[in-house]
Design a protein around this motif. Structure first.
Motif, PDB file in Angstrom:
ATOM      1  N   GLN A  36       0.820  -1.209   0.000  1.00  0.00           N
ATOM      2  CA  GLN A  36       0.000   0.000   0.000  1.00  0.00           C
ATOM      3  C   GLN A  36       0.855   1.260   0.000  1.00  0.00           C
ATOM      4  O   GLN A  36       0.490   2.273  -0.608  1.00  0.00           O
TER       5      GLN A  36
ATOM      6  N   ARG B 257       2.012   1.628  -3.657  1.00  0.00           N
ATOM      7  CA  ARG B 257       0.908   1.986  -4.554  1.00  0.00           C
ATOM      8  C   ARG B 257       0.445   3.421  -4.318  1.00  0.00           C
ATOM      9  O   ARG B 257      -0.015   4.099  -5.235  1.00  0.00           O
TER      10      ARG B 257
ATOM     11  N   GLY C 128      -3.408  -4.207  -3.345  1.00  0.00           N
ATOM     12  CA  GLY C 128      -3.176  -3.261  -4.430  1.00  0.00           C
ATOM     13  C   GLY C 128      -2.143  -3.648  -5.455  1.00  0.00           C
ATOM     14  O   GLY C 128      -1.891  -2.891  -6.393  1.00  0.00           O
TER      15      GLY C 128
END
Length: 234
Positions: A68, A71, A96
């Motif tokens: 995360q 991303r 993600g």
């Protein structure tokens, strides 16, 4: 690629890191490397990579914890890991990651998946949610809703749907879909595609036996038909 994309390789095994670097540089990527999670997070801020290849088994922190964070910086992200547990793959994708490749891997397949992830990222930056009927597809956030309820798709199902969303009402050939979603080595295995499309229809179509969203062009491929006015079968 319109330009030489910047690629961050996060891998603690020096031999694998070298293999990835050589393959990526031959494909005209600008490569930076990290052997630890700490180095990776620093380079994500400094180098601003377009894409990241991330190993999960890092010495200082589990790679799942980085997904995360990476991303959030806007980079496309592919997991390259020796972990084969399905639950971990699903967890990585749900957090993600754009794709998940298991070691040992074919470098040409890896590069093909990397190109696809970059295309999806670049298109997704300007694309809003795609809506047709009760289905909403948000490529930016990797979310698919049906009648307001989130639908869980496998990585292959999501890859097919994303490719179709990028080309609404245009036929995408069997070989192209297989190449983008499964990799170049599988572009002749049309049965893989048929099985995945059948499952995708079960999750998205009002009547999977009479599909009006994902329709078949016999012997050619599939298309996403926003205003489908007739049923077509696989």
């Amino acid at each position: 690629m319109a330009h030489s994309a910047a690629l961050l390789i996060v891998e603690d095994d020096a031999a694998i890191r070298r293999l990835l670097r050589v393959a990526a540089e031959r494909a005209d990527y600008k490569v930076v490397e990290a052997a630890t999670a700490r180095e990776a997070l620093s380079l994500v801020d400094i180098a601003r990579p377009d894409a990241v290849l991330l190993d999960l088994g890092l010495p200082d922190r589990d790679g799942l914890e980085l997904i995360q964070l990476i991303r959030a910086k806007g980079a496309a992200l592919i997991i390259v890991s020796a972990r084969t547990d399905t639950a971990e793959k699903v967890a990585a994708l749900d957090l993600g990651a754009d794709d998940y490749l298991t070691k040992p891997f074919d470098t040409e397949e890896l590069l093909a998946r990397l190109r696809t992830a970059l295309r999806h990222r670049d298109r997704g930056e300007s694309d809003g949610p795609f809506r047709v009927g009760e289905v909403e597809i948000d490529l930016t956030h990797r979310r698919v809703l049906r009648a307001g309820e989130e639908v869980h798709l496998t990585p292959k199902e999501y890859g097919i749907l994303a490719a179709l969303v990028h080309n609404p009402d245009r036929v995408i050939g069997h070989a192209q879909l297989l190449r983008e979603v499964w990799g170049p080595a599988q572009e002749a295995n049309v049965e893989y595609l048929r099985i995945a499309v059948r499952s995708l229809r079960q999750k998205l179509e009002l009547d999977p036996a009479r599909p009006r969203l994902i329709v078949n062009e016999p012997g050619v491929g599939y298309r996403l038909k926003p205003m489908a006015d007739r049923s077509e079968n696989a």
